[in-house]
Design a protein around this motif. Structure first.
Motif, PDB file in Angstrom:
ATOM      1  N   UNK A  94       0.867  -1.174   0.000  1.00 55.41           N
ATOM      2  CA  UNK A  94       0.000   0.000   0.000  1.00 55.41           C
ATOM      3  C   UNK A  94       0.902   1.221   0.000  1.00 55.41           C
ATOM      4  N   UNK A  97       0.973   4.664   3.696  1.00 49.90           N
ATOM      5  CA  UNK A  97       0.840   3.931   4.944  1.00 49.90           C
ATOM      6  C   UNK A  97       1.850   2.817   5.093  1.00 49.90           C
ATOM      7  N   UNK A  98       2.321   2.299   3.965  1.00 50.33           N
ATOM      8  CA  UNK A  98       3.377   1.303   4.002  1.00 50.33           C
ATOM      9  C   UNK A  98       2.932  -0.100   4.352  1.00 50.33           C
ATOM     10  N   UNK A  99       1.630  -0.317   4.430  1.00 52.32           N
ATOM     11  CA  UNK A  99       1.155  -1.647   4.762  1.00 52.32           C
ATOM     12  C   UNK A  99       1.063  -2.532   3.537  1.00 52.32           C
ATOM     13  N   UNK A 100       0.347  -3.652   3.701  1.00 53.60           N
ATOM     14  CA  UNK A 100       0.160  -4.602   2.622  1.00 53.60           C
ATOM     15  C   UNK A 100      -1.311  -4.957   2.489  1.00 53.60           C
ATOM     16  N   UNK A 101      -1.732  -5.255   1.279  1.00 49.00           N
ATOM     17  CA  UNK A 101      -3.116  -5.646   1.084  1.00 49.00           C
ATOM     18  C   UNK A 101      -3.190  -6.817   0.119  1.00 49.00           C
TER      19      UNK A 101
ATOM     20  N   UNK B  33      -6.556  -6.837   9.468  1.00 47.31           N
ATOM     21  CA  UNK B  33      -7.051  -6.234   8.235  1.00 47.31           C
ATOM     22  C   UNK B  33      -8.532  -6.528   8.113  1.00 47.31           C
ATOM     23  N   UNK B  35     -11.878  -6.778   5.384  1.00 44.05           N
ATOM     24  CA  UNK B  35     -12.268  -6.971   3.988  1.00 44.05           C
ATOM     25  C   UNK B  35     -13.794  -7.042   3.902  1.00 44.05           C
ATOM     26  N   UNK B  45     -10.329  -5.225  -0.017  1.00 45.86           N
ATOM     27  CA  UNK B  45      -9.593  -4.637   1.098  1.00 45.86           C
ATOM     28  C   UNK B  45     -10.211  -3.331   1.564  1.00 45.86           C
ATOM     29  N   UNK B  48      -5.965  -1.861   6.882  1.00 49.24           N
ATOM     30  CA  UNK B  48      -4.984  -2.651   7.608  1.00 49.24           C
ATOM     31  C   UNK B  48      -4.463  -1.845   8.792  1.00 49.24           C
ATOM     32  N   UNK B  54      -2.904   2.811  11.586  1.00 50.45           N
ATOM     33  CA  UNK B  54      -3.432   2.488  10.273  1.00 50.45           C
ATOM     34  C   UNK B  54      -2.290   2.407   9.276  1.00 50.45           C
ATOM     35  N   UNK B  55      -2.189   1.304   8.559  1.00 53.63           N
ATOM     36  CA  UNK B  55      -1.121   1.103   7.580  1.00 53.63           C
ATOM     37  C   UNK B  55      -1.633   1.148   6.141  1.00 53.63           C
ATOM     38  N   UNK B  56      -2.946   1.305   6.003  1.00 51.78           N
ATOM     39  CA  UNK B  56      -3.481   1.419   4.653  1.00 51.78           C
ATOM     40  C   UNK B  56      -4.989   1.377   4.649  1.00 51.78           C
ATOM     41  N   UNK B  97       1.523  -8.303   9.626  1.00 47.48           N
ATOM     42  CA  UNK B  97       0.942  -7.586   8.500  1.00 47.48           C
ATOM     43  C   UNK B  97       1.579  -7.917   7.174  1.00 47.48           C
ATOM     44  N   UNK B  98       2.338  -9.012   7.117  1.00 45.81           N
ATOM     45  CA  UNK B  98       2.975  -9.407   5.861  1.00 45.81           C
ATOM     46  C   UNK B  98       2.842 -10.903   5.602  1.00 45.81           C
ATOM     47  N   UNK B 101      -2.001 -14.614   6.507  1.00 45.24           N
ATOM     48  CA  UNK B 101      -3.258 -14.011   6.941  1.00 45.24           C
ATOM     49  C   UNK B 101      -4.251 -15.118   7.260  1.00 45.24           C
TER      50      UNK B 101
END
Lengths: 114, 112
Positions: A94, A97-101, B33, B35, B45, B48, B54-56, B97-98, B101
């Motif tokens: 992302x 924000x540096x996150x992942x989706x 996260x 969804x 999505x 997250x 908040x990362x995204x 977060x990587x 999941x």
């Protein structure tokens, strides 16, 4: 924008009839390709993660493979209990924000009959 | 070990109302996260969070908001509900977060 296309949308197999599900993807910077199984009304159940082209993973009757543009989920000698929707997803970064989706495809609905 | 716990399992709301959905991640997991899965589609999505930040955020309107608490549990809030918000809302727990999941069973929201 990351995109995932799965085919076929639906697949009907006889018990023992092997087949493959396809997942084509585009992503800027692949951080993993995921396969999930989903039963009706339930959350996705994790099957595999693949990180680089050429990688393969197996679990019971399932085998997942990865190339630079697509992934295949091979089902060998399926049984009725393998009936479910199989989802493919790519993980991307992302930007804000540096996150992942995870970006999912619409899934392949598999029905295995006796 | 308990998996990802979501509550409630089912919910019926009227257009214009507000709703709060809750998620408890796997013990030791610091990322959650959210969804949205509309019938017949793959999950999409929404947010997250990692270590309460908040990362995204996905392509959802500002009516959607979320937060993560010090115990790593999380809430998703949706204001001014629309019929189109009817969906299965899924929470995914991850150690960082990587990697890996794990999804909960979801909350089925119906807006009438």
């Amino acid at each position: 924008e990351d995109q995932v296309t799965q085919s076929p949308e639906a697949l009907r197999l006889q018990e023992g009839e092997s087949s493959s599900l396809n997942c084509s993807y585009t992503v800027s910077g692949l951080r993993g390709l995921f396969w999930y199984r989903q039963d009706p009304g339930k959350g996705p159940e994790f099957l595999f993660t693949l990180y680089s082209a050429g990688e393969e993973k197996e679990k019971e009757r399932l085998k997942a493979t990865l190339t630079k543009k697509e992934s295949f989920l091979h089902i060998t000698a399926p049984k009725p209990e393998d009936s479910a929707t199989y989802l493919c997803a790519v993980q991307g970064k992302i930007l804000t924000g540096g996150g992942n989706k995870l970006t999912f495809g619409t899934g392949t609905q598999l029905k295995v009959e006796l | 070990d308990a998996g990802v716990t979501q509550s409630p399992t089912h919910l019926i709301k009227t257009r214009g109302q507000q709703v709060t959905l809750r998620c408890s991640p796997i013990s030791g997991h610091k990322s959650v996260s959210w969804y949205q899965q509309v019938l017949g589609q793959g999950p999409q999505f929404i947010f997250q969070y990692y270590e309460k930040e908040e990362r995204g955020r996905g392509n959802f309107p500002d009516r959607f908001s979320a937060r993560q608490f010090p115990n790593y549990s999380s809430e998703l809030n949706v204001n001014a509900l629309l019929l189109g918000d009817s969906a299965l809302y899924l929470c995914a727990s991850s150690l960082d977060g990587f990697y890996g999941y794990t999804f909960g069973s979801g909350t089925r929201l119906t807006v009438v």
